[in-house]
Design a protein around this motif. Structure first.
Motif, PDB file in Angstrom:
ATOM      1  N   THR A 100      -5.829 -15.791   5.138  1.00 11.81           N
ATOM      2  CA  THR A 100      -5.938 -15.082   4.674  1.00 11.81           C
ATOM      3  C   THR A 100      -6.009 -14.048   3.179  1.00 11.81           C
ATOM      4  O   THR A 100      -6.541 -12.676   3.518  1.00 11.81           O
ATOM      5  N   ALA A 101      -5.652 -14.344   2.038  1.00 13.30           N
ATOM      6  CA  ALA A 101      -6.508 -14.659   1.422  1.00 13.30           C
ATOM      7  C   ALA A 101      -7.940 -13.307   1.080  1.00 13.30           C
ATOM      8  O   ALA A 101      -7.563 -13.085   0.598  1.00 13.30           O
ATOM      9  N   LEU A 102      -8.600 -14.303   1.446  1.00 12.42           N
ATOM     10  CA  LEU A 102      -9.949 -14.111   0.821  1.00 12.42           C
ATOM     11  C   LEU A 102     -10.361 -12.530   2.057  1.00 12.42           C
ATOM     12  O   LEU A 102     -10.445 -11.759   1.355  1.00 12.42           O
ATOM     13  N   PRO A 103      -9.887 -12.286   3.019  1.00 15.06           N
ATOM     14  CA  PRO A 103     -10.200 -10.762   3.960  1.00 15.06           C
ATOM     15  C   PRO A 103      -8.945  -9.256   3.090  1.00 15.06           C
ATOM     16  O   PRO A 103      -9.592  -8.273   2.582  1.00 15.06           O
ATOM     17  N   LEU A 104      -8.020 -10.245   2.752  1.00 14.80           N
ATOM     18  CA  LEU A 104      -7.356  -9.221   1.698  1.00 14.80           C
ATOM     19  C   LEU A 104      -7.860  -8.425   0.621  1.00 14.80           C
ATOM     20  O   LEU A 104      -7.740  -7.794   0.298  1.00 14.80           O
ATOM     21  N   ALA A 148      -3.937   1.176  -4.950  1.00 15.70           N
ATOM     22  CA  ALA A 148      -3.736   1.368  -4.190  1.00 15.70           C
ATOM     23  C   ALA A 148      -3.778   0.366  -2.817  1.00 15.70           C
ATOM     24  O   ALA A 148      -2.641  -0.053  -2.043  1.00 15.70           O
ATOM     25  N   TRP A 149      -4.532  -0.616  -4.018  1.00 14.00           N
ATOM     26  CA  TRP A 149      -4.219  -2.192  -3.151  1.00 14.00           C
ATOM     27  C   TRP A 149      -3.178  -3.152  -3.589  1.00 14.00           C
ATOM     28  O   TRP A 149      -3.322  -3.937  -2.757  1.00 14.00           O
ATOM     29  N   HIS A 150      -2.556  -2.759  -4.583  1.00 11.70           N
ATOM     30  CA  HIS A 150      -0.914  -3.489  -4.604  1.00 11.70           C
ATOM     31  C   HIS A 150      -0.331  -3.691  -3.317  1.00 11.70           C
ATOM     32  O   HIS A 150       0.001  -5.146  -2.928  1.00 11.70           O
ATOM     33  N   GLY A 151      -0.535  -2.559  -2.372  1.00  9.90           N
ATOM     34  CA  GLY A 151       0.331  -2.848  -1.122  1.00  9.90           C
ATOM     35  C   GLY A 151      -0.246  -3.219  -0.634  1.00  9.90           C
ATOM     36  O   GLY A 151       0.996  -4.875   0.411  1.00  9.90           O
ATOM     37  N   LEU A 152      -1.286  -4.949   0.054  1.00 14.37           N
ATOM     38  CA  LEU A 152      -1.517  -5.814   0.716  1.00 14.37           C
ATOM     39  C   LEU A 152      -1.781  -7.035   0.226  1.00 14.37           C
ATOM     40  O   LEU A 152      -0.927  -7.935   1.403  1.00 14.37           O
ATOM     41  N   PHE A 153      -0.935  -6.845  -0.682  1.00 12.86           N
ATOM     42  CA  PHE A 153      -0.402  -8.571  -1.773  1.00 12.86           C
ATOM     43  C   PHE A 153       0.922  -8.556  -1.529  1.00 12.86           C
ATOM     44  O   PHE A 153       1.600  -9.665  -2.031  1.00 12.86           O
ATOM     45  N   THR A 154       1.914  -7.618  -1.079  1.00 15.47           N
ATOM     46  CA  THR A 154       3.239  -8.084  -0.878  1.00 15.47           C
ATOM     47  C   THR A 154       3.468  -8.422   0.194  1.00 15.47           C
ATOM     48  O   THR A 154       2.801  -8.343   1.314  1.00 15.47           O
ATOM     49  N   GLU A 155       4.922  -8.874   0.199  1.00 12.26           N
ATOM     50  CA  GLU A 155       5.136  -9.667   1.842  1.00 12.26           C
ATOM     51  C   GLU A 155       5.277  -8.946   2.440  1.00 12.26           C
ATOM     52  O   GLU A 155       5.245  -9.661   4.196  1.00 12.26           O
ATOM     53  N   HIS A 156       6.012  -7.405   2.475  1.00 11.76           N
ATOM     54  CA  HIS A 156       5.994  -6.111   4.164  1.00 11.76           C
ATOM     55  C   HIS A 156       5.095  -5.951   3.416  1.00 11.76           C
ATOM     56  O   HIS A 156       5.135  -5.204   2.888  1.00 11.76           O
ATOM     57  N   ARG A 157       3.627  -6.003   3.795  1.00 11.72           N
ATOM     58  CA  ARG A 157       2.308  -4.994   3.663  1.00 11.72           C
ATOM     59  C   ARG A 157       2.485  -3.317   3.747  1.00 11.72           C
ATOM     60  O   ARG A 157       3.155  -3.352   4.653  1.00 11.72           O
ATOM     61  N   PHE A 158       1.812  -3.123   2.844  1.00  9.51           N
ATOM     62  CA  PHE A 158       2.001  -1.313   3.400  1.00  9.51           C
ATOM     63  C   PHE A 158       0.450  -0.978   2.549  1.00  9.51           C
ATOM     64  O   PHE A 158      -0.015  -1.096   1.945  1.00  9.51           O
ATOM     65  N   THR A 159      -0.206   0.011   3.754  1.00  9.86           N
ATOM     66  CA  THR A 159      -0.885   0.670   3.464  1.00  9.86           C
ATOM     67  C   THR A 159      -0.526   2.186   2.975  1.00  9.86           C
ATOM     68  O   THR A 159      -1.938   2.828   3.118  1.00  9.86           O
ATOM     69  N   GLY A 160       0.120   3.434   3.125  1.00 10.96           N
ATOM     70  CA  GLY A 160       0.199   4.257   2.910  1.00 10.96           C
ATOM     71  C   GLY A 160      -0.562   4.408   1.517  1.00 10.96           C
ATOM     72  O   GLY A 160      -0.849   6.150   1.686  1.00 10.96           O
ATOM     73  N   PRO A 161      -0.277   4.284   0.255  1.00 12.38           N
ATOM     74  CA  PRO A 161      -1.039   4.322  -0.916  1.00 12.38           C
ATOM     75  C   PRO A 161      -2.554   4.731  -0.644  1.00 12.38           C
ATOM     76  O   PRO A 161      -3.210   5.281  -0.963  1.00 12.38           O
ATOM     77  N   ILE A 162      -3.059   3.653   0.349  1.00  8.40           N
ATOM     78  CA  ILE A 162      -4.333   3.594   0.758  1.00  8.40           C
ATOM     79  C   ILE A 162      -4.702   4.254   1.602  1.00  8.40           C
ATOM     80  O   ILE A 162      -5.735   5.821   1.024  1.00  8.40           O
ATOM     81  N   ALA A 163      -4.252   4.735   1.985  1.00  5.90           N
ATOM     82  CA  ALA A 163      -4.439   6.079   3.277  1.00  5.90           C
ATOM     83  C   ALA A 163      -4.520   7.146   2.373  1.00  5.90           C
ATOM     84  O   ALA A 163      -5.031   8.686   2.466  1.00  5.90           O
ATOM     85  N   GLN A 164      -3.638   7.437   1.511  1.00  6.39           N
ATOM     86  CA  GLN A 164      -3.134   9.088   0.376  1.00  6.39           C
ATOM     87  C   GLN A 164      -4.022   9.328  -0.117  1.00  6.39           C
ATOM     88  O   GLN A 164      -4.361   9.795  -0.412  1.00  6.39           O
ATOM     89  N   ALA A 165      -4.863   8.065  -0.697  1.00  2.00           N
ATOM     90  CA  ALA A 165      -5.909   7.937  -2.143  1.00  2.00           C
ATOM     91  C   ALA A 165      -6.521   8.517  -1.086  1.00  2.00           C
ATOM     92  O   ALA A 165      -7.682   8.945  -1.371  1.00  2.00           O
ATOM     93  N   ALA A 166      -7.106   7.935   0.453  1.00  2.00           N
ATOM     94  CA  ALA A 166      -8.678   8.054   0.307  1.00  2.00           C
ATOM     95  C   ALA A 166      -8.568   9.454   0.416  1.00  2.00           C
ATOM     96  O   ALA A 166      -9.688  10.462   0.601  1.00  2.00           O
ATOM     97  N   ALA A 167      -7.582  10.174   1.285  1.00  2.00           N
ATOM     98  CA  ALA A 167      -7.507  11.566   1.193  1.00  2.00           C
ATOM     99  C   ALA A 167      -7.680  12.506   0.320  1.00  2.00           C
ATOM    100  O   ALA A 167      -8.400  13.667   0.077  1.00  2.00           O
ATOM    101  N   VAL A 168      -6.862  12.434  -0.810  1.00  2.00           N
ATOM    102  CA  VAL A 168      -7.024  12.698  -1.731  1.00  2.00           C
ATOM    103  C   VAL A 168      -9.106  12.611  -2.347  1.00  2.00           C
ATOM    104  O   VAL A 168      -8.818  14.067  -2.905  1.00  2.00           O
ATOM    105  N   ALA A 169      -9.030  11.378  -1.477  1.00  2.00           N
ATOM    106  CA  ALA A 169     -10.234  11.247  -2.896  1.00  2.00           C
ATOM    107  C   ALA A 169     -11.715  11.848  -1.659  1.00  2.00           C
ATOM    108  O   ALA A 169     -12.656  13.061  -2.522  1.00  2.00           O
TER     109      ALA A 169
END
Length: 296
Positions: free
Chosen positions: A182-186, A252-273
């Protein structure tokens, strides 16, 4: 009768001479201009050395980490001896602070200003090339090169980390243990989240290259902006402003490595960029389109 005949004979050749001769040449398309730009970039020693450095440097850094005390004050620093995945993430965290803005600007910040330095704008734009074609070709060349740089750096970092340290399970940010499968693709996804802000810095460097007409300004200023954004993001009470910074997307990748993963910051960062990228490219194109190149 003789006059009529003579007049007819004279009129024939005159009409033929007055026509524009067919040369068989065609206006070069954007793909042709793009090939020229790629060939020019490939001929630069700086581009080749940069790719070579991205390939060879990460395993050396990991090997140095293996003989050092873990930097426990840095994210995943305390785990660099426990799992190779932690080393890959530590280097990613370091790269977003100091390296990515520079990598984005090294080629993009020079690709337009280089023509000003050599006085070659008139030569380029009088070869049946439109300014739109030149802008598109140079932009695509810089973007493609920076994506290749990121892929090479990520692949070398992950492979070197796993070969030198190992594929042990990765401790998560919530204390959970993430198995290697699981860690490799993350970890690969974490590196991929750097693409949108990297493209934002690429577009910023392209804009500065067009506006300043100076390679030093085009390369150095995005790095200074990156440092300033990092400093601004550490100040309290500026949460909204922090979300609008390009550098925030690198975290934004920090949320990928919590027990309950969240990707909101990734989507938000992509929109800002995407907004940063679009605004910089539009301003850069309009500036190039209106430029007076009669001086070179």
């Amino acid at each position: 009768m003789t006059r009529a005949t003579t007049g007819d004979l004279t009129a024939g050749p005159t009409t033929t001479i007055g026509r524009r001769p067919r040369t068989g040449t065609r206006r070069p398309g954007t793909a042709t201009v793009l090939r020229w730009e790629i060939a020019k970039l490939a001929a630069q020693a700086r581009a080749r050395y940069l790719l070579l450095g991205c390939l060879l440097a990460p395993p050396v850094v990991v090997a140095v980490f293996a003989g050092q005390q873990p930097p426990s004050d840095t994210i995943y620093g305390r785990y660099i001896h426990a799992s190779g995945f932690a080393d890959a993430l530590l280097i990613l965290a370091f790269a977003h602070q100091w390296l990515f803005p520079l990598l984005a600007a090294l080629v993009a910040g020079d690709i337009f200003a280089n023509e000003d330095g050599h006085g070659t704008w008139k030569t380029i734009l009088t070869r049946s090339m439109s300014r739109g074609q030149v802008f598109a070709a140079k932009t695509l060349t810089a973007v493609a090169f920076n994506l290749v740089v990121l892929v090479v750096l990520a692949a070398s970092t992950i492979a070197g980390s796993l070969l030198i340290v190992g594929t042990q399970p990765l401790p998560g940010l919530s204390g959970q243990l993430i198995p290697a499968g699981t860690a490799l693709p993350l970890v690969a996804t974490a590196w991929a989240t750097a693409i949108p802000p990297l493209l934002g810095f690429t577009a910023l460097a392209l804009l500065l290259s067009v506006l300043s007409r100076n390679p030093t300004v085009g390369v150095a200023t995005p790095v200074v902006f990156g440092f300033a954004m990092q400093l601004l993001s550490t100040l309290g009470g500026l949460d909204l402003a922090r979300r609008l910074l390009l550098t925030t997307g690198f975290e934004a990748w920090h949320g990928l490595f919590t027990e309950h993963r969240f990707t909101g910051p990734i989507a938000q960062a992509a929109a800002v960029a995407a907004i940063w990228t679009a605004v910089c490219l539009v301003i850069g194109y309009l500036s190039l389109r209106r430029r007076d190149i009669t001086g070179g």
